[in-house]
Design an enzyme around this catalytic site. Structure first.
Site, PDB file in Angstrom:
ATOM      1  N   ALA A   2       1.083  -1.491   0.001  1.00 49.12           N
ATOM      2  CA  ALA A   2      -0.325  -0.021   0.306  1.00 49.12           C
ATOM      3  C   ALA A   2       0.745   1.397  -0.070  1.00 49.12           C
ATOM      4  CB  ALA A   2      -1.074  -0.199   0.998  1.00 49.12           C
ATOM      5  N   TYR A  22      -2.603   0.054  10.876  1.00 47.30           N
ATOM      6  CA  TYR A  22      -3.297  -0.898  10.027  1.00 47.30           C
ATOM      7  C   TYR A  22      -3.974   0.013   8.547  1.00 47.30           C
ATOM      8  CZ  TYR A  22      -1.869  -5.135   7.645  1.00 47.30           C
ATOM      9  OH  TYR A  22      -1.621  -5.798   6.767  1.00 47.30           O
ATOM     10  N   LYS A  64      -6.871  -6.545   3.299  1.00 49.53           N
ATOM     11  CA  LYS A  64      -6.691  -7.767   4.240  1.00 49.53           C
ATOM     12  C   LYS A  64      -7.923  -8.183   3.822  1.00 49.53           C
ATOM     13  CE  LYS A  64      -2.334  -8.280   3.970  1.00 49.53           C
ATOM     14  NZ  LYS A  64      -1.451  -9.839   4.020  1.00 49.53           N
ATOM     15  N   ILE A  74       5.987  -9.535  12.824  1.00 53.53           N
ATOM     16  CA  ILE A  74       7.188  -9.930  12.926  1.00 53.53           C
ATOM     17  C   ILE A  74       8.112  -8.886  11.633  1.00 53.53           C
ATOM     18  CG2 ILE A  74       8.550 -11.379  11.961  1.00 53.53           C
ATOM     19  CD1 ILE A  74       6.199 -13.611  11.049  1.00 53.53           C
ATOM     20  N   ALA A 121       8.673  -5.228   5.355  1.00 51.32           N
ATOM     21  CA  ALA A 121       7.553  -4.512   5.311  1.00 51.32           C
ATOM     22  C   ALA A 121       7.223  -4.040   5.945  1.00 51.32           C
ATOM     23  CB  ALA A 121       6.723  -5.688   4.705  1.00 51.32           C
TER      24      ALA A 121
END
Ligand SMILES: NC(=O)c1ccc[n+]([C@@H]2O[C@H](COP(=O)([O-])OP(=O)(O)OC[C@H]3O[C@@H](n4cnc5c(N)ncnc54)[C@H](O)[C@@H]3O)[C@@H](O)[C@H]2O)c1
Ligand SMILES: Cc1c(CN(C)C(=O)CCc2cnc3c(c2)CCC(=O)N3)oc2ccccc12
Length: 263
Positions: A95, A155, A162, A191, A195
């Site tokens: 994005a 997010y 998603k 994690i 990204a």
């Protein structure tokens, strides 16, 4: 050797911190033969040595999923070099930066279209173009995040993507089940990968997940890789359209247990 005799392609390795790298390691350890794709020349230099690590020196191809001609070329290359394949791993998302910070309602149409194109539509297009190569006992795996099911600060646009990716997983699972093709997603905990770099407060995200997950730990690309290998193997032969959480159990929590001090 759960993946002996199985051949497949993994899209989304950028370096040895990538979730896709963890999946490749787990599948190679179980005997899979793996082809790799890279986004651009800069990443080609990172991916080629990684492919060599898995004995796949000659199974490395360019594929920018925003370019239909590169997806078609990938199909031709895989048909020439591998013939039939048994699995596809889609470990890709993007994005524009504006979509991952600031006020959600400020998101532009351009950013929205790019995020949905790269992070969602690419799964449909890759599976459709590679479908002629897929055996009648094959498995597709994509990667999602909890921010597509519940609000996660910042997010933002990726959460919308998603949510769409998770429903795409289910609609593809229904459509392709008759052809013996399973389609699943792993919803991984946060994690520290490429990204995740440049994401504000990511260290705080990791700490928060570690503190509030039942297992009291962050997840690793090897743990995601092992669960991904299960979903790509025959052990999950009756599993399709599933969103499989590999997040230390974080997603089950409503409110953390706290010890109230009396008085
Ligand atoms: N890191 C996390 O916290 C986390 C958690 C849950 C899910 N995920 C998901 O896991 C997947 C892999 O991300 P990662 O964390 O391993 O980071 P990563 O940066 O290692 O992998 C992302 C990959 O997407 C590729 N990509 C971006 N645009 C592309 C395009 N146009 N064409 C082809 N490839 C393109 C990049 O080259 C890179 O290889 C993503 O779908 C991400 O949303 C990540
Ligand atoms: C977790 C988590 C992540 C990791 N994750 C699950 C992701 O899906 C990140 C995917 C991603 C997509 N597009 C871009 C970037 C990352 C950074 C670079 C860029 O320009 N665009 O990203 C967050 C952003 C905000 C809050 C949490 C998170």
């Amino acid at each position: 050797m759960l993946m002996k005799g199985k051949k497949g392609v993994i899209l989304g390795v950028a370096n040895n911190k990538s979730i896709a790298y963890g999946i490749a390691k787990a599948c190679a350890q179980q005997g899979a033969q793996i082809a790799f794709t890279y986004l651009n020349e800069a990443l080609q230099k990172r991916v080629e040595p990684i492919a060599a690590e898995f004995g796949s020196d000659n199974l490395v191809y360019p594929c920018d999923v925003s370019k239909p001609e590169e997806i078609k070329a990938l199909k031709e290359s895989l048909e020439r070099d591998l013939g039939q394949i048994d699995f596809i791993v889609h470990s890709i998302a993007f994005a524009p930066k504006e979509g991952l910070s600031g006020r959600f309602y400020d998101i532009s149409r351009e950013a929205f279209d790019i995020a949905m194109d790269i992070s969602v539509y690419s799964l449909i297009e890759v599976v459709r173009e590679l479908k002629p190569l897929l055996s009648d006992n094959s498995s597709v795996l994509t990667l999602t995040y909890y921010g597509g099911a519940k609000y996660i600060p910042n997010y933002n646009l990726m959460g919308i993507a998603k949510a769409a990716l998770e429903m795409t997983t289910k609609y593809l699972a229904e459509d392709l089940g008759k052809d013996g093709i399973r389609v699943n997603a792993i919803s991984a905990g946060p994690i520290k990968t490429l990204a995740a770099a440049g994401i504000g407060d990511f260290r705080f995200m990791l700490k928060w997940n570690e503190a509030h997950s039942p297992l009291k730990k962050n997840v690793t690309i090897d743990e995601v890789g092992n669960s991904g290998m299960y979903l790509l193997s025959d052990l999950s032969s009756a599993v399709t359209g599933e969103i499989h959480y590999v997040d230390g159990g974080f997603n089950i929590m409503g409110m953390p247990a706290v010890e109230f001090v009396d008085g």
